[in-house]
Structures are given as structure tokens and as C-alpha cells.
Motif scaffolding. Structure first.
Motif, PDB file in Angstrom:
ATOM      1  N   ASP B 297       0.854  -1.190   0.000  1.00 48.72           N
ATOM      2  CA  ASP B 297       0.000   0.000   0.000  1.00 48.72           C
ATOM      3  C   ASP B 297       0.885   1.234   0.000  1.00 48.72           C
ATOM      4  O   ASP B 297       1.978   1.231   0.573  1.00 48.72           O
ATOM      5  N   ILE B 298       0.384   2.277  -0.636  1.00 45.32           N
ATOM      6  CA  ILE B 298       1.160   3.518  -0.723  1.00 45.32           C
ATOM      7  C   ILE B 298       1.244   4.197   0.641  1.00 45.32           C
ATOM      8  O   ILE B 298       2.168   4.947   0.926  1.00 45.32           O
ATOM      9  N   ASP B 299       0.261   3.914   1.500  1.00 42.10           N
ATOM     10  CA  ASP B 299       0.219   4.542   2.815  1.00 42.10           C
ATOM     11  C   ASP B 299       0.776   3.569   3.856  1.00 42.10           C
ATOM     12  O   ASP B 299       0.130   2.570   4.175  1.00 42.10           O
ATOM     13  N   PRO B 300       1.966   3.861   4.388  1.00 43.69           N
ATOM     14  CA  PRO B 300       2.564   2.921   5.343  1.00 43.69           C
ATOM     15  C   PRO B 300       1.662   2.659   6.548  1.00 43.69           C
ATOM     16  O   PRO B 300       1.733   1.606   7.165  1.00 43.69           O
ATOM     17  N   ALA B 301       0.790   3.628   6.874  1.00 40.14           N
ATOM     18  CA  ALA B 301      -0.078   3.462   8.046  1.00 40.14           C
ATOM     19  C   ALA B 301      -1.131   2.377   7.818  1.00 40.14           C
ATOM     20  O   ALA B 301      -1.758   1.932   8.770  1.00 40.14           O
ATOM     21  N   GLU B 302      -1.359   1.974   6.584  1.00 42.57           N
ATOM     22  CA  GLU B 302      -2.323   0.898   6.336  1.00 42.57           C
ATOM     23  C   GLU B 302      -1.711  -0.491   6.531  1.00 42.57           C
ATOM     24  O   GLU B 302      -2.428  -1.459   6.689  1.00 42.57           O
ATOM     25  N   LEU B 303      -0.385  -0.553   6.470  1.00 44.75           N
ATOM     26  CA  LEU B 303       0.274  -1.858   6.549  1.00 44.75           C
ATOM     27  C   LEU B 303       0.188  -2.371   7.980  1.00 44.75           C
ATOM     28  O   LEU B 303       0.522  -1.658   8.926  1.00 44.75           O
ATOM     29  N   SER B 304      -0.305  -3.592   8.118  1.00 45.86           N
ATOM     30  CA  SER B 304      -0.482  -4.229   9.434  1.00 45.86           C
ATOM     31  C   SER B 304      -1.490  -3.497  10.317  1.00 45.86           C
ATOM     32  O   SER B 304      -1.519  -3.715  11.511  1.00 45.86           O
ATOM     33  N   LYS B 305      -2.314  -2.616   9.757  1.00 43.28           N
ATOM     34  CA  LYS B 305      -3.315  -1.925  10.577  1.00 43.28           C
ATOM     35  C   LYS B 305      -4.451  -2.881  10.935  1.00 43.28           C
ATOM     36  O   LYS B 305      -4.826  -3.005  12.089  1.00 43.28           O
ATOM     37  N   ASN B 306      -4.998  -3.531   9.924  1.00 44.23           N
ATOM     38  CA  ASN B 306      -6.123  -4.431  10.172  1.00 44.23           C
ATOM     39  C   ASN B 306      -5.736  -5.900  10.073  1.00 44.23           C
ATOM     40  O   ASN B 306      -6.345  -6.742  10.708  1.00 44.23           O
ATOM     41  N   VAL B 307      -4.758  -6.191   9.238  1.00 42.02           N
ATOM     42  CA  VAL B 307      -4.377  -7.586   9.008  1.00 42.02           C
ATOM     43  C   VAL B 307      -2.878  -7.714   9.216  1.00 42.02           C
ATOM     44  O   VAL B 307      -2.111  -6.857   8.775  1.00 42.02           O
ATOM     45  N   ARG B 308      -2.478  -8.779   9.925  1.00 40.45           N
ATOM     46  CA  ARG B 308      -1.056  -9.057  10.070  1.00 40.45           C
ATOM     47  C   ARG B 308      -0.558  -9.681   8.779  1.00 40.45           C
ATOM     48  O   ARG B 308      -1.109 -10.672   8.309  1.00 40.45           O
ATOM     49  N   SER B 309       0.472  -9.093   8.188  1.00 37.62           N
ATOM     50  CA  SER B 309       0.971  -9.603   6.920  1.00 37.62           C
ATOM     51  C   SER B 309       2.344 -10.208   7.120  1.00 37.62           C
ATOM     52  O   SER B 309       3.090  -9.787   7.998  1.00 37.62           O
ATOM     53  N   VAL B 310       2.673 -11.205   6.295  1.00 45.73           N
ATOM     54  CA  VAL B 310       4.026 -11.767   6.399  1.00 45.73           C
ATOM     55  C   VAL B 310       5.017 -10.872   5.683  1.00 45.73           C
ATOM     56  O   VAL B 310       6.190 -10.807   6.042  1.00 45.73           O
ATOM     57  N   VAL B 311       4.548 -10.173   4.634  1.00 43.27           N
ATOM     58  CA  VAL B 311       5.413  -9.220   3.948  1.00 43.27           C
ATOM     59  C   VAL B 311       4.616  -7.937   3.733  1.00 43.27           C
ATOM     60  O   VAL B 311       3.471  -7.976   3.288  1.00 43.27           O
ATOM     61  N   THR B 312       5.225  -6.805   4.082  1.00 41.56           N
ATOM     62  CA  THR B 312       4.566  -5.531   3.809  1.00 41.56           C
ATOM     63  C   THR B 312       5.475  -4.691   2.919  1.00 41.56           C
ATOM     64  O   THR B 312       6.693  -4.678   3.093  1.00 41.56           O
ATOM     65  N   VAL B 313       4.866  -4.010   1.970  1.00 40.74           N
ATOM     66  CA  VAL B 313       5.625  -3.171   1.055  1.00 40.74           C
ATOM     67  C   VAL B 313       4.956  -1.800   1.009  1.00 40.74           C
ATOM     68  O   VAL B 313       3.771  -1.702   0.683  1.00 40.74           O
ATOM     69  N   ALA B 314       5.711  -0.771   1.356  1.00 41.29           N
ATOM     70  CA  ALA B 314       5.171   0.586   1.257  1.00 41.29           C
ATOM     71  C   ALA B 314       5.453   1.073  -0.155  1.00 41.29           C
ATOM     72  O   ALA B 314       6.572   1.472  -0.469  1.00 41.29           O
ATOM     73  N   SER B 315       4.456   0.959  -1.008  1.00 35.02           N
ATOM     74  CA  SER B 315       4.703   1.272  -2.413  1.00 35.02           C
ATOM     75  C   SER B 315       3.422   1.662  -3.119  1.00 35.02           C
ATOM     76  O   SER B 315       2.336   1.187  -2.805  1.00 35.02           O
ATOM     77  N   ASP B 316       3.574   2.516  -4.080  1.00 30.67           N
ATOM     78  CA  ASP B 316       2.515   2.824  -5.029  1.00 30.67           C
ATOM     79  C   ASP B 316       2.152   1.525  -5.759  1.00 30.67           C
ATOM     80  O   ASP B 316       3.020   0.719  -6.081  1.00 30.67           O
ATOM     81  N   ALA B 317       0.855   1.337  -6.024  1.00 30.40           N
ATOM     82  CA  ALA B 317       0.398   0.072  -6.619  1.00 30.40           C
ATOM     83  C   ALA B 317       1.035  -0.179  -7.984  1.00 30.40           C
ATOM     84  O   ALA B 317       1.364  -1.313  -8.331  1.00 30.40           O
ATOM     85  N   TYR B 318       1.235   0.883  -8.752  1.00 35.03           N
ATOM     86  CA  TYR B 318       1.782   0.712 -10.100  1.00 35.03           C
ATOM     87  C   TYR B 318       3.232   0.230 -10.036  1.00 35.03           C
ATOM     88  O   TYR B 318       3.627  -0.717 -10.716  1.00 35.03           O
ATOM     89  N   ILE B 319       4.007   0.869  -9.171  1.00 36.26           N
ATOM     90  CA  ILE B 319       5.419   0.485  -9.055  1.00 36.26           C
ATOM     91  C   ILE B 319       5.511  -0.941  -8.510  1.00 36.26           C
ATOM     92  O   ILE B 319       6.312  -1.754  -8.999  1.00 36.26           O
ATOM     93  N   PHE B 320       4.666  -1.249  -7.549  1.00 36.18           N
ATOM     94  CA  PHE B 320       4.647  -2.601  -6.985  1.00 36.18           C
ATOM     95  C   PHE B 320       4.326  -3.623  -8.078  1.00 36.18           C
ATOM     96  O   PHE B 320       4.982  -4.657  -8.191  1.00 36.18           O
ATOM     97  N   ALA B 321       3.340  -3.295  -8.903  1.00 36.79           N
ATOM     98  CA  ALA B 321       2.927  -4.215  -9.966  1.00 36.79           C
ATOM     99  C   ALA B 321       4.064  -4.434 -10.963  1.00 36.79           C
ATOM    100  O   ALA B 321       4.344  -5.563 -11.386  1.00 36.79           O
ATOM    101  N   LYS B 322       4.724  -3.346 -11.319  1.00 41.57           N
ATOM    102  CA  LYS B 322       5.847  -3.459 -12.266  1.00 41.57           C
ATOM    103  C   LYS B 322       6.954  -4.333 -11.679  1.00 41.57           C
ATOM    104  O   LYS B 322       7.557  -5.147 -12.381  1.00 41.57           O
TER     105      LYS B 322
END
Lengths: 157, 544
Positions: B297-322
């Protein structure tokens, strides 16, 4: 667990309101929040004490990071740091007990900043546990009032 | 040049096409200056209409929606829309008038602490205290609303500041700060590879961030490369085209059973640009205990806010997709999973719709089959959930809805805003008898529009979704969910000069809708649908 969050923020109107409002909105309780000036007139230093789990505080720091005026924000529990708090304590001090109380204050390294007819006011600086110890020591004498400044913190390195 | 002349020049310079607003004492200087401007101004009939229209435009185009309101009640009327834009991450600039600087704090006429009351509902807000800071603040406001995760920004301008001469036109913007987050793609690339290679049943979950970053094509390519099933949240609808065979549709409480099945049976969810709201995922803890989540997610505050993730990436969706596209996973294990789900895809049919009584589902299926290429705007309620499940997306940003806040009344003004989209796509509005009555004064705004809007008002004489929730949570008669006395919506349409249609049978609808869609005028159809019809409602334990 208690966490000490330190933030540097732009000195802009409303910044404290943004920060304190965030605590309410996201359901956190502020133990203390101290705003202080720094060497740079454009920058404020905030020390925030908050109780929560590691994960909750991590989320809080992320949320604080979203506020535009926040330059940086850290949980200083993660680093070596120094915390200090100022306390003023007013203790019941009738004339016949005065020397006893003053010598106790001396042992506890409290500075006398005021003596009234029936009371004495002491000033103490220290970390939280030191201030708590002093409160306990004065308790048998009769504490009339306590004011604490809230903690300020700085990273050591 | 005074403050307002600068503001107008600034908006023109940013290629703002349209401003939605409502005049009043504190913004009179702006309205005076607007007359000489190239900016199109559309006057709404309530400021809530202005902010939703600006949202509609922004959601349809990805560009900044601009709205304008006067001080006091004008500004407070924006709050619902600002909150809506905040939750759905909409780039939006709200300009409000404020009483003169010397009157601030004196409870002057039409004074309200707009700055204070909009802090929680904006990404950032400003109160301009001196004219010379206008250039800098406007530039900062624009950058904040468009940079990173978009969100609404409000600029409150006292009347005397508007008319003060600027001594300098120099803008020296400092905000927004670019924050470095250590959770970059590079830093977790190998972990992503390992997690993906260890997974037997991966799935891709797309949220609104994919739409705002324009990352749909790149993520579709990634899904095709690995033949991954794709599901989306309501805000992610339209992120990838419906024609991809592995596109299972919307997940969540109101999603479809196949999409939910795919998600709940997966062992790895690659979630992009979504925030795992409670409507997408009612029980997030259980969810992440039983499967791996990779969350970008582009917003780091969303990472691990509601769901515990094994990997989190603070990134714009387009760059992440590429970045994802460059990775190649081990293919063997996934084949069984893909076969199973592609089989399910083939079997997936839209549920049979009874033809005897008029239903929302049937009307939407008819419109979906016969009138592609429309931008679909919805209000909030059962019709919204039917639309989210039934309408196929052809256009990019083709589905405009109030997701996070669920604002009844959003639809009509948002459809007005969406009709200004540069791609000139025609607009359909789906609304309900409840939602429509929350902002129906905006019918008065329609005659000024160039492109006609086709309004389908599903009138089931009740607050259908509220009643449906009542039935889930309580027993007995739902309280205050029926809406007597029922207004004659056709008469309301007539009063505002729209063409109106009333349908209460399948046959009537199927013949009448052609006339309506061929008309070059604004049309409102009242569809008297079955009050017993339910919107899609999925419970995890009813997983097929």
C-alpha cells in the motif's frame, strides 16, 4: 507497556490539535504530552507518553507520520535515551515537624522552593520511577498537592 | 493582483475544468472574480452537492475535484463529503470563505471553526492568515491532495485576505514531505519470492489504490502470467477488465460467493492498494492466522493496521505491480489450484433472476447487456451492492460509488461531477428511494449540464439494506425502514424538467428503457421493484 514517543514538528498553528485529536480518534490514551521549543524556532519538540502494546504503538507512529507537519517521529524506547520530568510537591508541614521534613527532603535531594505556614513545596527532577519513589516517601507526612510537568525525552546518540 | 485573482489564476493554471460551488457572503469576492474566468462554475443547490460532485469528477478522472463554499453553514455542509473523500482517498480541493481575520474568534455572523472541525476529515487543511502566503499554501494544498495517497485538502480563506493585494507572487512550498519507509520492494523481494513459491493457492486482491494508481493493466499482466485468480474490494471494482477469466469479482460481506470462496480457500493473498476494511474482511485476525498475506500500500499506516501480513511493502500500486511482473515463481504447485478455479470460473453463472416481478437484479442485467460504455454512478444501499456485483466494467474508473463512508445522497451530485469527465462517457445513475431523497435538490443542477444523465431510481418503498441488516441481527418488524408517505418521484422529476418514466413490470421496463436510453434529455426512471428482494450478503460460514 509505556512507550515514549518523540516527534519533531513544524511550528504551525493547530499542530498540537492535530496530534492530540489523532489520539482521541484512534482510541489511544495520552499519559502525557509535552510541547517544547527547540534550537530552531520553526521546529517544536513533542514528547508523548502512551500506554499500549508494541504493535499498537507502531500503528500510532505510522498514523502520526501521516500528519503533514510531522518532520519525524520515533518510539525512543527503541534507542538509548534520557527521560526527565519536573515535579512540584506540596507537603503538609506544621512548624513542629518542619526540621524533620526538611531533612527528609535533603536526603531525597528535593529542592525547597516555598515554605508556607503549614506547608512546604519541593521541586524534584528525575525519571518516572524516581518521582514515584519521592511521592511514596512523602506520603506519611501528608501530601497536599502534586503537579508534574510530563516527561521530556531525548535520544542519547 | 489580489488573493482571489491569484486563486483563480492558480486553478486555471492547474487546468481545473470545473468548480462546483454555492455563493454566500464570505465568498462574494470569489464569485465576483469568477465571472471573468475561463473556469466553468456549476452552482449546486446545497454544498453537500458541491463536494460530492467534485468527488464524482475526481473519481471519474483521477484529477483534482474542486468545490467552493461560503463560511459557517456553507463550510459545515461540506463535512460529509470531505469525510467521504477521506475514506475513499479522493484528490479534492475545498475552498471555503471565512469571516474577516479581525472577526475570527468573535462568534461573528456565519463564523465557524472550519479548520478545527475539518482536521479529522481532511488529509490536511489550512487557514490563510495573510495574503502573501496564498501562493505557497495553494501550491502546498495541491501537492498534498495529489501526492502519495490522495485525500481531500481544505483551504479556508478569510474575506479580507481574499481581497488584499499580494506583494509577492512567489510560492515556496515545503509540504508534503516525502517519507522514506524501509519497507521497499527491493528489501523484501526475496521474501516475496519465497512466500509465493511456498504457496499452493495464491490469489490477488485489488483495492481502490490500484484504480487511483492506474495499476490495473500491470497487475492483470501479472495475474495472466501466473494464471492467478483475481478478486477485488468495492473500491477496486473496474481496476481490471471483467473479461479476464480469473476475475472472480467482488469479495466481502456483500461480494459474490465465488470471489469469497476463492479468497477463503487461498493460502496466500497478495493484496494491493486495499485496507482490509470490515466490509471486506469482518474477521481479520482469523484471516491472517490461516493464510499468508503480502500487503502493498502507498500509505505505510495501512500496513499491518487491520491484518497481520508476512510481507509488507510501502509502495505505489503501479510500481509494486511493475516490480512483481519481473519476478518469476515456481509454477508446478499452482496448476491444480488454477485448474480447480478455472473450472469454477467456467461454471460460474449469474444467479437466475425471476422474470415475474420487476427486480433490481433483472433491470441491471438488462442495462449491463445492452448499454455498455456508460460510467456507472451509484448511491448507497441494496442497488449499490447489486450494481457492484452485476455491472461489467468497460471504462477505466467506470464505477463511481461511496465505499468507505457509505454516504446516502452521494449518487446524484457525483453523477453530475462524473458527467464532466474528459472522456465524455455517458453517465448512468443507480439510486434508491432512500438515498435519492437525501440530495435530490441537485436535480436543479442538471439542466446546465451538456451530457444527459440517465437516472434509474429503484423504488422498493423501504430502506432495503437497513431492513436486510435488521433481519440478520434482529427478529420482527424492522423499525423505521419503510418510507411512507411515498413521494411520486415522477412528479418530482417533472417539477425539475426531467423526462420521467415509471416501470412496474418486466415488459414495461424492457420496452420503455430503450426510449429512455435513446433520449438526448435527462431522464429519471422510477422502477417499482420487489420490496422482498435481497442484496448479495455473504457470510464466511456459508462459503460454498
Amino acid at each position: 507497556m509505556k512507550h515514549t514517543i518523540v516527534a519533531r514538528v513544524d511550528n504551525k498553528p493547530g499542530v498540537v490539535s492535530r496530534i492530540s485529536g489523532l489520539f482521541t480518534r484512534r482510541g489511544y490514551n495520552i499519559e502525557s504530552l509535552v510541547t517544547s521549543v527547540t534550537g530552531d524556532p520553526g521546529v517544536y519538540h513533542l514528547t508523548i507518553l502512551v500506554i499500549g502494546s508494541e504493535q499498537e504503538v507502531e500503528l500510532l507512529i505510522n498514523q502520526l507520520g501521516r500528519i503533514m507537519e510531522v518532520i519525524d517521529v520515533h518510539n525512543v524506547n527503541e534507542f538509548a535515551h534520557v527521560v526527565r520530568e519536573l515535579m512540584l510537591i506540596k507537603v503538609s508541614c506544621p512548624v513542629d515537624k518542619r526540621s524533620e521534613i526538611l531533612s527528609l527532603a535533603d536526603i531525597l535531594k528535593c529542592r525547597v522552593v516555598g515554605i508556607g505556614t503549614d506547608s512546604a513545596v519541593f521541586e524534584i527532577t528525575g525519571d518516572e520511577s524516581k518521582l514515584d519513589t519521592i511521592i511514596r516517601s512523602f506520603e506519611p507526612m501528608g501530601i497536599m498537592e502534586i503537579v508534574r510537568s510530563g516527561a521530556i525525552a531525548i535520544a542519547r546518540d | 493582483m489580489n488573493g482571489i485573482q491569484y486563486l483563480i489564476r492558480f486553478l486555471e493554471g492547474k487546468q481545473t475544468k470545473v468548480v462546483f460551488g454555492y455563493p454566500g457572503s464570505a465568498v462574494l469576492p470569489i464569485y465576483e472574480e469568477l465571472q471573468q474566468s475561463k473556469l466553468i462554475h456549476r452552482m449546486v443547490r446545497h454544498e453537500q452537492g458541491a463536494v460530492h460532485a467534485a468527488e464524482g469528477y475526481a473519481k471519474a478522472t483521477g484529477r483534482v475535484g474542486v468545490c467552493l463554499a461560503t463560511s459557517g453553514p456553507g463550510a459545515t455542509n461540506l463535512i460529509t463529503g470531505l469525510c467521504d473523500a477521506m475514506l475513499d482517498s479522493v484528490p479534492l480541493l475545498a475552498i471555503t470563505g471565512q469571516v474577516e481575520t479581525t472577526s475570527i474568534g468573535h462568534d461573528a455572523f456565519q463564523e465557524a471553526d472550519v479548520m478545527g472541525m475539518t482536521i479529522p476529515v481532511t488529509k490536511h487543511n489550512f487557514l490563510i492568515k495573510e495574503a502573501d502566503s496564498i501562493p505557497t499554501i495553494l501550491e502546498e494544498a495541491w501537492r498534498i491532495t495529489t501526492t502519495g495517497r490522495p485525500g481531500p485538502v481544505l483551504v479556508d480563506i478569510p474575506k479580507d485576505v481574499m481581497t488584499s493585494e499580494l506583494s509577492s507572487l512567489q510560492a515556496t512550498p515545503k509540504l508534503p514531505r516525502l517519507r522514506r519507509d524501509s519497507r521497499t520492494f527491493e528489501s523484501v523481494k526475496n521474501r516475496i519470492l519465497n512466500v509465493c513459491n511456498a504457496s499452493f493457492r495464491p490469489i490477488l486482491l485489488l483495492g481502490g489504490g490500484v484504480v487511483s494508481a492506474g495499476a490495473g493493466e500491470a497487475l492483470l499482466a501479472f495475474a495472466e502470467k501466473h494464471a492467478l485468480p483475481v478478486v477485488y474490494t468495492m473500491m477496486g471494482k473496474g481496476a481490471i477488465p471483467g473479461r479476464y477469466p480469473g476475475n472472480f469479482g467482488m469479495v466481502g460481506i456483500h461480494g459474490n460467493p465465488f470471489a469469497n470462496l476463492a479468497m477463503y480457500k487461498s493460502d496466500l493473498v497478495i493484496a494491493v492498494g486495499c485496507r482490509f476494511s470490515d466490509r471486506t474482511l469482518p474477521r481479520p485476525q482469523v484471516f491472517s492466522e490461516t493464510r499468508a498475506v503480502i500487503h502493498a500500500d502507498i500509505d505505510p499506516a495501512e500496513l499491518s493496521k487491520n491484518v497481520r501480513s508476512v510481507v509488507t511493502v510501502a509502495s505505489d500500486a503501479y510500481i509494486f505491480a511493475k516490480n512483481l511482473l519481473e519476478l518469476t515463481f515456481l509454477p508446478e504447485k499452482k496448476e491444480a489450484w488454477q485448474r480447480r478455479f478455472l473450472n469454477l470460473c467456467a461454471q460460474r453463472v449469474k444467479e437466475e433472476v425471476t422474470q415475474e416481478v420487476l427486480t433490481v437484479a433483472h433491470c441491471m442485467d438488462t442495462i449491463n447487456a445492452n448499454y455498455p460504455g456508460y460510467r456507472i454512478v451509484t448511491d448507497v444501499g441494496q442497488h449499490q451492492l447489486h450494481a457492484a456485483n452485476r455491472m461489467d466494467m468497460v471504462l477505466p474508473r467506470g464505477f463511481i460509488t461511496s465505499g468507505g463512508l457509505g454516504t446516502m445522497g452521494f449518487g446524484l451530485p457525483a453523477s453530475i461531477g462524473a458527467s464532466f469527465a474528459e472522456d465524455e462517457s455517458p453517465v448512468i445513475l443507480f439510486t434508491g428511494d432512500g438515498s435519492f431523497q437525501m440530495c435530490m435538490q441537485e436535480l436543479a443542477t442538471l439542466p446546465e449540464l451538456q451530457r444527459p444523465i440517465k437516472i434509474f431510481l429503484f423504488d422498493n418503498r423501504s430502506l432495503g439494506l437497513v431492513r436486510q441488516w435488521h433481519d440478520v441481527l434482529y427478529s420482527g418488524e424492522a423499525s423505521f425502514c419503510a418510507l411512507p408517505p411515498w413521494p411520486d418521484f415522477c412528479k418530482i422529476a417533472d417539477a425539475y424538467g426531467l423526462d420521467s418514466y415509471s416501470f412496474d413490470s418486466v415488459e414495461g421496463f424492457e420496452s420503455g428503457v430503450k426510449d429512455m436510453m435513446n433520449s438526448s434529455r435527462h431522464c429519471l426512471a422510477v422502477l417499482h421493484t420487489d420490496p422482498g428482494e435481497k442484496a448479495p450478503f455473504f457470510r464466511e460460514r456459508s462459503c460454498p
